[in-house]
Design a protein around this motif. Sequence first.
Motif, PDB file in Angstrom:
ATOM      1  N   LEU A 148      21.947  -9.290  27.612  1.00  0.00           N
ATOM      2  CA  LEU A 148      21.207  -8.993  28.837  1.00  0.00           C
ATOM      3  C   LEU A 148      22.093  -9.148  30.067  1.00  0.00           C
ATOM      4  CD1 LEU A 148      17.846 -10.896  28.148  1.00  0.00           C
ATOM      5  CD2 LEU A 148      18.463  -8.548  27.522  1.00  0.00           C
ATOM      6  N   THR A 149      21.711  -8.493  31.155  1.00  0.00           N
ATOM      7  CA  THR A 149      22.386  -8.691  32.431  1.00  0.00           C
ATOM      8  C   THR A 149      21.974 -10.042  33.025  1.00  0.00           C
ATOM      9  OG1 THR A 149      20.609  -7.701  33.746  1.00  0.00           O
ATOM     10  CG2 THR A 149      22.275  -6.202  32.847  1.00  0.00           C
ATOM     11  N   ILE A 150      22.705 -10.480  34.037  1.00  0.00           N
ATOM     12  CA  ILE A 150      22.380 -11.746  34.691  1.00  0.00           C
ATOM     13  C   ILE A 150      20.972 -11.682  35.284  1.00  0.00           C
ATOM     14  CG2 ILE A 150      22.948 -13.266  36.626  1.00  0.00           C
ATOM     15  CD1 ILE A 150      25.870 -12.639  36.169  1.00  0.00           C
ATOM     16  N   ALA A 151      20.626 -10.552  35.897  1.00  0.00           N
ATOM     17  CA  ALA A 151      19.297 -10.419  36.489  1.00  0.00           C
ATOM     18  C   ALA A 151      18.209 -10.512  35.422  1.00  0.00           C
ATOM     19  CB  ALA A 151      19.191  -9.083  37.230  1.00  0.00           C
ATOM     20  N   GLN A 152      18.438  -9.863  34.276  1.00  0.00           N
ATOM     21  CA  GLN A 152      17.456  -9.928  33.192  1.00  0.00           C
ATOM     22  C   GLN A 152      17.326 -11.352  32.655  1.00  0.00           C
ATOM     23  OE1 GLN A 152      19.239  -6.898  30.731  1.00  0.00           O
ATOM     24  NE2 GLN A 152      17.744  -5.353  31.353  1.00  0.00           N
ATOM     25  N   LYS A 153      18.442 -12.060  32.565  1.00  0.00           N
ATOM     26  CA  LYS A 153      18.399 -13.448  32.097  1.00  0.00           C
ATOM     27  C   LYS A 153      17.569 -14.318  33.054  1.00  0.00           C
ATOM     28  CE  LYS A 153      22.905 -13.273  29.760  1.00  0.00           C
ATOM     29  NZ  LYS A 153      24.305 -13.756  29.780  1.00  0.00           N
ATOM     30  N   GLN A 154      17.741 -14.086  34.361  1.00  0.00           N
ATOM     31  CA  GLN A 154      16.961 -14.863  35.338  1.00  0.00           C
ATOM     32  C   GLN A 154      15.473 -14.602  35.164  1.00  0.00           C
ATOM     33  OE1 GLN A 154      17.881 -17.208  38.176  1.00  0.00           O
ATOM     34  NE2 GLN A 154      15.817 -17.451  37.392  1.00  0.00           N
ATOM     35  N   MET A 155      15.115 -13.345  34.913  1.00  0.00           N
ATOM     36  CA  MET A 155      13.708 -13.012  34.723  1.00  0.00           C
ATOM     37  C   MET A 155      13.162 -13.634  33.441  1.00  0.00           C
ATOM     38  SD  MET A 155      12.829 -11.233  37.408  1.00  0.00           S
ATOM     39  CE  MET A 155      11.581  -9.960  37.245  1.00  0.00           C
ATOM     40  N   VAL A 156      13.999 -13.760  32.406  1.00  0.00           N
ATOM     41  CA  VAL A 156      13.569 -14.447  31.183  1.00  0.00           C
ATOM     42  C   VAL A 156      13.282 -15.911  31.479  1.00  0.00           C
ATOM     43  CG1 VAL A 156      14.274 -15.202  28.871  1.00  0.00           C
ATOM     44  CG2 VAL A 156      14.709 -12.848  29.600  1.00  0.00           C
ATOM     45  N   GLU A 157      14.095 -16.540  32.330  1.00  0.00           N
ATOM     46  CA  GLU A 157      13.829 -17.923  32.738  1.00  0.00           C
ATOM     47  C   GLU A 157      12.450 -18.030  33.395  1.00  0.00           C
ATOM     48  OE1 GLU A 157      15.158 -20.692  32.203  1.00  0.00           O
ATOM     49  OE2 GLU A 157      17.344 -20.685  32.320  1.00  0.00           O
ATOM     50  N   ILE A 158      12.116 -17.041  34.201  1.00  0.00           N
ATOM     51  CA  ILE A 158      10.828 -17.046  34.872  1.00  0.00           C
ATOM     52  C   ILE A 158       9.702 -16.887  33.851  1.00  0.00           C
ATOM     53  CG2 ILE A 158       9.382 -15.760  36.499  1.00  0.00           C
ATOM     54  CD1 ILE A 158      12.101 -15.131  37.987  1.00  0.00           C
ATOM     55  N   VAL A 159       9.878 -15.964  32.880  1.00  0.00           N
ATOM     56  CA  VAL A 159       8.884 -15.781  31.815  1.00  0.00           C
ATOM     57  C   VAL A 159       8.711 -17.085  31.040  1.00  0.00           C
ATOM     58  CG1 VAL A 159       8.442 -14.632  29.607  1.00  0.00           C
ATOM     59  CG2 VAL A 159       9.202 -13.300  31.579  1.00  0.00           C
ATOM     60  N   LYS A 160       9.823 -17.740  30.733  1.00  0.00           N
ATOM     61  CA  LYS A 160       9.775 -18.989  29.970  1.00  0.00           C
ATOM     62  C   LYS A 160       8.950 -20.045  30.698  1.00  0.00           C
ATOM     63  CE  LYS A 160      13.499 -21.631  29.482  1.00  0.00           C
ATOM     64  NZ  LYS A 160      14.829 -22.132  29.062  1.00  0.00           N
ATOM     65  N   ALA A 161       9.146 -20.138  32.017  1.00  0.00           N
ATOM     66  CA  ALA A 161       8.410 -21.133  32.798  1.00  0.00           C
ATOM     67  C   ALA A 161       6.932 -20.765  32.905  1.00  0.00           C
ATOM     68  CB  ALA A 161       9.025 -21.264  34.184  1.00  0.00           C
ATOM     69  N   VAL A 162       6.658 -19.479  33.169  1.00  0.00           N
ATOM     70  CA  VAL A 162       5.270 -19.031  33.309  1.00  0.00           C
ATOM     71  C   VAL A 162       4.494 -19.282  32.023  1.00  0.00           C
ATOM     72  CG1 VAL A 162       3.839 -16.961  33.551  1.00  0.00           C
ATOM     73  CG2 VAL A 162       5.757 -17.338  35.106  1.00  0.00           C
ATOM     74  N   SER A 163       5.157 -19.119  30.878  1.00  0.00           N
ATOM     75  CA  SER A 163       4.484 -19.269  29.588  1.00  0.00           C
ATOM     76  C   SER A 163       4.085 -20.711  29.291  1.00  0.00           C
ATOM     77  CB  SER A 163       5.394 -18.763  28.465  1.00  0.00           C
ATOM     78  OG  SER A 163       6.474 -19.656  28.233  1.00  0.00           O
ATOM     79  N   ARG A 164       4.597 -21.654  30.084  1.00  0.00           N
ATOM     80  CA  ARG A 164       4.300 -23.069  29.851  1.00  0.00           C
ATOM     81  C   ARG A 164       3.057 -23.547  30.601  1.00  0.00           C
ATOM     82  NH1 ARG A 164       9.224 -22.588  27.914  1.00  0.00           N
ATOM     83  NH2 ARG A 164      10.284 -24.298  26.848  1.00  0.00           N
ATOM     84  N   ASN A 165       2.302 -22.612  31.171  1.00  0.00           N
ATOM     85  CA  ASN A 165       1.055 -22.951  31.869  1.00  0.00           C
ATOM     86  C   ASN A 165       1.275 -24.009  32.949  1.00  0.00           C
ATOM     87  OD1 ASN A 165      -0.525 -21.194  30.212  1.00  0.00           O
ATOM     88  ND2 ASN A 165      -0.440 -22.738  28.599  1.00  0.00           N
ATOM     89  N   ALA A 166       2.270 -23.762  33.784  1.00  0.00           N
ATOM     90  CA  ALA A 166       2.626 -24.728  34.813  1.00  0.00           C
ATOM     91  C   ALA A 166       1.517 -24.874  35.846  1.00  0.00           C
ATOM     92  CB  ALA A 166       3.916 -24.302  35.511  1.00  0.00           C
ATOM     93  N   ARG A 167       1.276 -26.111  36.302  1.00  0.00           N
ATOM     94  CA  ARG A 167       0.427 -26.381  37.464  1.00  0.00           C
ATOM     95  C   ARG A 167       1.277 -26.419  38.730  1.00  0.00           C
ATOM     96  NH1 ARG A 167      -2.179 -31.679  37.251  1.00  0.00           N
ATOM     97  NH2 ARG A 167      -3.619 -30.775  38.784  1.00  0.00           N
ATOM     98  N   ILE A 168       2.493 -26.928  38.585  1.00  0.00           N
ATOM     99  CA  ILE A 168       3.466 -26.939  39.681  1.00  0.00           C
ATOM    100  C   ILE A 168       4.734 -26.295  39.147  1.00  0.00           C
ATOM    101  CG2 ILE A 168       4.792 -28.318  41.321  1.00  0.00           C
ATOM    102  CD1 ILE A 168       2.059 -30.115  39.612  1.00  0.00           C
ATOM    103  N   LEU A 169       5.185 -25.242  39.817  1.00  0.00           N
ATOM    104  CA  LEU A 169       6.383 -24.517  39.404  1.00  0.00           C
ATOM    105  C   LEU A 169       7.415 -24.660  40.515  1.00  0.00           C
ATOM    106  CD1 LEU A 169       7.570 -22.715  37.208  1.00  0.00           C
ATOM    107  CD2 LEU A 169       6.555 -20.748  38.350  1.00  0.00           C
ATOM    108  N   ILE A 170       8.541 -25.281  40.183  1.00  0.00           N
ATOM    109  CA  ILE A 170       9.604 -25.539  41.165  1.00  0.00           C
ATOM    110  C   ILE A 170      10.750 -24.590  40.849  1.00  0.00           C
ATOM    111  CG2 ILE A 170      11.161 -27.269  42.134  1.00  0.00           C
ATOM    112  CD1 ILE A 170       9.201 -29.405  41.020  1.00  0.00           C
ATOM    113  N   MET A 171      11.057 -23.698  41.787  1.00  0.00           N
ATOM    114  CA  MET A 171      12.016 -22.622  41.538  1.00  0.00           C
ATOM    115  C   MET A 171      13.215 -22.749  42.474  1.00  0.00           C
ATOM    116  SD  MET A 171       9.476 -19.397  40.797  1.00  0.00           S
ATOM    117  CE  MET A 171       8.655 -19.447  42.376  1.00  0.00           C
TER     118      MET A 171
END
Length: 507
Positions: A148-171
Amino acid sequence: MSVDTTAPAAVIEAVNISKSFGPVPVLFSVSMDVRPGEVHALIGENGAGKSTLMKILSGFHDPTSGQIRLDGKQTDLPANGGAEKLGVVLIHQELNLAEQMTVEENVFLGREIKSNGFLDKAAMQATVRKYLDEIGLDISPTDRISDLTIAQKQMVEIVKAVSRNARILIMDEPTAVLTEEETQVFFRQVEKLKESGVGIVFVSHKLNEVKEIADRVTILRDGQWIDTRASSDLTPDMMAQMMVGRELSDLYPPMHEADVDAELVLEVQNLRAPSVDNVSFSLRKGEILGFSGLIGSGRTAVFETICGLAPFEAGTIRLFGRDTGPMTVAQARDLGLAYLTKDRKEKGLLLDKKMRPNLTLFALPKFVRNFGLDSKAEEDALNRAIRRFDVRARDKEITVGKLSGGNQQKLLLAKIMECDPKIVIIDEPTRGIDVGTKQQIYHFIAALAAEGVSVVVISSEMPEIIGICHRVVVMREGHITGVLTGDHINENEIMRYAAGLKREELH
């Protein structure tokens, strides 16, 4: 900090947080809260204490004094990512993905779905596909991260965090490697998270983005709380001034006129390489030449090929009137050509080493005496670099990974300049650094050019391309589509060439 009695109760609060590392204090009684369904931006110069506060809010650091409250109750957050079980998720600025595993495997790493004792790959892939579709990312759950490109990898990080049902998301700088289009897709996902009641801490040096996405903004300076205000009450210029404590009207330095008859120091003809197709351009002594274009346009590939960091296929390279052909990095350095990578953490610096070996590594032959290293000469060079580039560190013996991003970038500049290059190629000079350090780097680039050094600036930040470059080369899909000068160096013209809406007949 004033209290808005009409606002919903905070889901997480930092109350009078102070933090010291050994005898060195880095935070001084800082308070901040995050409400459900809001984006609370945290801004400040590099070294202001943002990263430390984020790590305290997510349980990766313990405060020296003060309290963390979750739903109004004092809480000791579990360490090393354990706070995720309480719904507190930190997306680190550095990518935290297993390169040889797939997207699906990364998203579910450590919390795999099982059926009858076996991994339920179909269920995990279907879930990941849903998140990918929601975020607008056109990749497959079975794609390997390393592809993947760097941009795609960053978006995967976001998907990974969103999938954890976060109440507080620190980016932490989540849009640093995203294009404008990708950033807008990401912001739409943030709005969905807000609607579902997630409280978001958004850390960014892109103040226009802070203005666009944030509900409230907290400003830190030198480890101290400066203010917390509604985003609607602030402009990007006001944020910048509060961050640095001074006016920044001179963000871009006054530029000397480029000498159109100056010596040609670099001539490239019909360069071909992976991601580069028939590229030709020239660079003159004392000129600042910008390279613009969308991510994937081939800007970086051109100069990695020229400097010996990527395969060379065909073409002509002339340095100072001499045909060189393909070069190694050492040969380019010895001929007066130096490249400063955009990836300072992975390719530019040794994060687990101290400042001195990082500074002298690229120019190591300069410090060899009788088959050994002259440690006094190295120490003298470090002292000069700290003064010249204003590298700020608690201790000269600190490991580089503990420096702020801006100070890492200044050290990387010092490292490249230690070999006294006549041509400097700087890839993304201000990615992930604060506005005050940006100003320092822009003035340094201008000073170099005034001294007769030729500079190539590769950047995704259009204002800096417009603000400091004498000419701008625009690329798209491995080709040069335009070379702009004078009044033609403006955002509209650059974007039209970058998007393929215009193309010059280049000779």
